[in-house]
Design an enzyme around this catalytic site. Structure first.
Site, mmCIF file in Angstrom:
data_model
loop_
_atom_site.group_PDB
_atom_site.id
_atom_site.type_symbol
_atom_site.label_atom_id
_atom_site.label_comp_id
_atom_site.label_asym_id
_atom_site.label_seq_id
_atom_site.Cartn_x
_atom_site.Cartn_y
_atom_site.Cartn_z
ATOM 1 N N ARG A 19 6.669 2.710 0.258
ATOM 2 C CA ARG A 19 6.787 3.902 1.251
ATOM 3 C C ARG A 19 6.915 3.198 2.914
ATOM 4 N NH1 ARG A 19 1.573 7.009 0.241
ATOM 5 N NH2 ARG A 19 1.199 5.691 -0.981
ATOM 6 N N ASP A 128 -4.136 -2.153 4.716
ATOM 7 C CA ASP A 128 -3.668 -1.251 5.500
ATOM 8 C C ASP A 128 -4.015 -0.086 5.465
ATOM 9 O OD1 ASP A 128 -4.643 0.968 2.692
ATOM 10 O OD2 ASP A 128 -2.381 1.481 2.637
ATOM 11 N N GLU A 182 -7.177 11.426 -6.867
ATOM 12 C CA GLU A 182 -6.482 11.376 -5.888
ATOM 13 C C GLU A 182 -4.712 12.758 -6.071
ATOM 14 O OE1 GLU A 182 -5.485 7.997 -4.891
ATOM 15 O OE2 GLU A 182 -7.426 8.226 -5.114
ATOM 16 N N TYR A 415 12.925 -31.614 34.411
ATOM 17 C CA TYR A 415 13.273 -32.088 32.552
ATOM 18 C C TYR A 415 14.644 -32.434 32.928
ATOM 19 C CZ TYR A 415 14.930 -31.110 28.008
ATOM 20 O OH TYR A 415 15.040 -31.122 27.006
HETATM 21 C C1 UD1 Z 1 -6.064 4.788 -1.671
HETATM 22 C C2 UD1 Z 1 -7.163 5.836 -2.254
HETATM 23 C C3 UD1 Z 1 -6.987 6.560 -1.940
HETATM 24 C C4 UD1 Z 1 -7.883 6.432 -0.406
HETATM 25 C C5 UD1 Z 1 -6.413 5.897 0.515
HETATM 26 C C6 UD1 Z 1 -7.244 5.943 1.495
HETATM 27 C C7 UD1 Z 1 -6.743 4.536 -4.431
HETATM 28 C C8 UD1 Z 1 -6.146 4.715 -6.411
HETATM 29 N N1 UD1 Z 1 -6.813 5.896 -3.459
HETATM 30 O O1 UD1 Z 1 -4.926 6.019 -1.377
HETATM 31 O O2 UD1 Z 1 -7.742 7.694 -2.328
HETATM 32 O O3 UD1 Z 1 -7.738 8.453 -0.117
HETATM 33 O O4 UD1 Z 1 -6.170 4.994 -0.253
HETATM 34 O O5 UD1 Z 1 -6.215 5.035 2.295
HETATM 35 O O6 UD1 Z 1 -6.914 3.999 -4.397
HETATM 36 N N2 UD1 Z 1 -3.448 -2.646 -3.559
HETATM 37 C C9 UD1 Z 1 -3.787 -3.304 -4.449
HETATM 38 N N3 UD1 Z 1 -2.685 -3.840 -5.437
HETATM 39 C C10 UD1 Z 1 -2.682 -2.771 -5.848
HETATM 40 C C11 UD1 Z 1 -1.957 -0.860 -4.976
HETATM 41 C C12 UD1 Z 1 -2.728 -1.572 -4.190
HETATM 42 O O7 UD1 Z 1 -3.829 -4.959 -3.921
HETATM 43 O O8 UD1 Z 1 -1.409 -2.933 -7.411
HETATM 44 C C13 UD1 Z 1 -4.152 -1.979 -2.467
HETATM 45 C C14 UD1 Z 1 -2.857 -1.945 -1.357
HETATM 46 O O9 UD1 Z 1 -2.233 -2.951 -0.814
HETATM 47 C C15 UD1 Z 1 -4.073 -1.263 -0.604
HETATM 48 C C16 UD1 Z 1 -4.714 -0.187 -1.620
HETATM 49 O O10 UD1 Z 1 -5.236 -1.044 -2.903
HETATM 50 O O11 UD1 Z 1 -3.732 -1.133 0.532
HETATM 51 C C17 UD1 Z 1 -5.308 1.174 -1.793
HETATM 52 O O12 UD1 Z 1 -3.706 0.937 -2.238
HETATM 53 P P1 UD1 Z 1 -2.580 2.132 -1.965
HETATM 54 O O13 UD1 Z 1 -1.473 2.130 -2.552
HETATM 55 O O14 UD1 Z 1 -1.880 2.575 -0.399
HETATM 56 O O15 UD1 Z 1 -3.642 3.237 -1.766
HETATM 57 P P2 UD1 Z 1 -3.118 5.315 -1.198
HETATM 58 O O16 UD1 Z 1 -2.259 6.147 -2.042
HETATM 59 O O17 UD1 Z 1 -3.344 5.004 0.174
HETATM 60 CA CA CA Z 2 -2.801 3.170 1.330
#
Ligand code: UD1
Ligand code: CA
Length: 488
Positions: A19, A128, A182, A415
């Site tokens: 995104r 993040d 979610e 310089y």
């Molecule tokens: C996630 C949570 C959600 C929460 C939100 C808060 C899950 C399923 N959902 O959603 O409940 O409200 O964060 O901000 O966890 N990441 C990895 N590997 C992957 C995918 C993601 O390391 O394969 C990391 C991302 O870099 C990120 C974090 O996990 O830092 C969360 O992933 P993201 O896709 O941002 O989840 P959200 O949809 O924000």
């Molecule tokens: Ca996130």
């Protein structure tokens, strides 16, 4: 939790960050003066974890390299940054795990399992979501250690819960959580829930590892959700509690550029309010940008348009701005920094005046009671007590004593095209306007230099140096043509 092998921290930072629509991995986007991930690491360093495991995946190499540089620049130091391991303040070890199958937050924890298994407790954070307060995590840790659930999740009530996971409470058990739903999978009733998941959790490592083993792929992207571990913990007879923060900004997750801008506003507002509560005047908070690490003393007035960053420390009774940039500086009491000045990695001692339109480049040290005025640039130089560089000058690699006056347009020629050389100016020297000081060169104490001189040899103390062609007056052969030739 001071004992060894008690607390491991797992930071999830492998996601694609789709995104953001960016070539740069999301966690490397700057929030003010620091990337998202660096902010998270800096904050948890205060919890004294034994180990920080960072799960990287998308552009893993870039994240690792960039982080190494930032960790060196900022107080969370990684002096021996190499390969996959580094040290934080000589205490916690930083370990990178590269997630191979980029299929969700649950998968990230699964792949990092070998690195956390020896710790009794694991704090899971998202790379993040850097707006949590360290104090909040410390309180949450106390809550977790007192109540001993298998998992404590940080939550907040949001007026607009948007895409966050919804916290489904288990009414009979106080603070109990039944599930985290979610947003894309939620029913209309579940979507109406205002309490959301921050993505920060304290887990009993044993319960976490058991729960993630049983995750199933879900949703349109067929991902493993870490949030499903809640239900797995309950199924195994465990308990999950929510720890709710009253400040909803703390749980902000950054998924888009819009989120990033919003997060910066929240963070800035928080910093300014704290400074104001401590006795600093911020004339126009909407147009003042101060980073979290900055310290400012009482009765200092910050005018609109100021940007103050890094590890800057500012004393009492200073006046800053309007407009300008101060980064990683030490500014002592009673200093005035006037309109549109830029200062980096420098020190300004008591009662000095900088600007308007002045530039202090790294390793400049001015005052006390010094002055660097309009269109003057200082680099790696000491400007002694009461010394003045008031107009249009360049002073670089210079050691200047007390009460020196530098005339307008003076240049230290430091310089020669291949190497930098030093200029030494003794106390009470007087440098006439438009002088070139060709370094290496020494001007003795109390010496005077005639305006327009190009000084290539040392000037002994208490002498006058003239180094310019003598003025010649000649008679003109012809009368010059009148300036105005056109006829009326
Ligand atoms: C996630 C949570 C959600 C929460 C939100 C808060 C899950 C399923 N959902 O959603 O409940 O409200 O964060 O901000 O966890 N990441 C990895 N590997 C992957 C995918 C993601 O390391 O394969 C990391 C991302 O870099 C990120 C974090 O996990 O830092 C969360 O992933 P993201 O896709 O941002 O989840 P959200 O949809 O924000
Ligand atoms: Ca996130």
């Amino acid at each position: 939790m001071p004992q060894k092998n008690e607390l491991g921290v797992l930071i999830l930072a492998a996601g694609l960050g789709t995104r953001m629509k960016s070539d740069l991995p999301k966690v490397l986007h700057m929030l003010g003066d620091m990337p998202l991930l660096t902010r998270v690491i800096k904050k948890i360093a205060h919890l004294n974890p034994s180990k920080i495991v960072i799960v990287v995946g998308h552009k893993a190499k870039m994240v690792k390299e960039a982080l190494g540089g930032f960790l060196e620049k900022y107080p969370v130091k990684a002096p021996h940054f190499f390969g996959n391991r580094a040290k934080v303040r000589g205490k916690a070890e930083i370990v990178f795990v590269t997630q191979k199958l980029l299929k969700g937050s649950g998968r990230a924890v699964q792949e990092a399992a070998p690195e956390i298994k020896k710790f009794r407790h694991t704090l899971v954070l998202c790379g993040d979501a850097p707006l949590f307060r360290t104090e909040t995590l410390i309180k949450m840790r106390a809550f977790y250690l007192k109540n001993r659930p298998d998992c404590a999740v940080l939550t907040a009530d949001l007026a607009e819960p948007g895409g966050y996971g919804r916290i489904k409470r288990d009414p009979p058990k106080l603070g109990g959580v039944e599930a985290i739903i979610e947003a894309p999978d939620a029913s209309p009733a579940e979507l109406a829930i205002k309490e959301v998941n921050s993505g920060a959790y304290f887990f009993s490592t044993r319960a976490l590892l058991a729960a993630i083993k049983r995750l199933k792929r879900k949703g349109s992207k067929k991902e493993y959700y870490l949030t499903d571990s809640v239900e797995n913990i309950l199924k195994a007879g465990g308990q999950v509690l929510a720890f709710k923060t009253s400040d909803e900004t703390e749980i902000t997750g950054i998924n888009s550029r819009k989120d990033l801008a919003g997060a910066y506003k929240m963070l800035n507002k928080r910093v300014l309010e704290k400074l104001m509560a401590g006795g600093v005047t911020i004339a126009d908070p909407e147009n003042t940008y101060i980073e979290e690490g900055v310290k400012i003393g009482r009765d200092t007035v910050v005018a609109p348009g100021m940007h103050i960053r890094g590890a800057t420390v500012i004393g009492k009774n200073c006046k800053l701005g309007p407009y300008g940039l101060v980064e990683d500086c030490k500014i002592e009491d009673g200093v005035e920094i006037k309109f549109f000045s830029v200062l980096t990695l420098s020190r300004v001692r008591k009662g000095s005046v900088i600007g308007p339109f002045a530039h202090l480049r790294p390793a400049s040290d001015v005052g006390p009671d010094g002055k660097v005025g309009n269109f003057s640039e200082i680099k790696k130089s000491r400007i002694g007590r009461g010394s003045k560089v008031p107009h249009l000058s360049y002073v670089g690699d210079t050691e200047m004593g007390e009460r020196v006056n530098v005339g307008a347009g003076t240049i230290t020629c430091n310089y020669n095209g291949s190497a930098k050389h030093k200029t030494i100016i003794g106390k009470r020297a007087f440098i006439g306007s438009n002088t070139n000081l060709v370094a290496p060169v020494k001007v003795g104490a109390g010496a005077r230099i005639a305006a327009g001189s190009t000084i290539t040899e040392d000037v002994p103390p208490g002498t006058l140096a003239l180094a310019r062609a003598r003025q010649i007056i000649k008679k003109l052969k012809k009368r010059p043509a009148p300036l105005e030739t056109h006829k009326r």
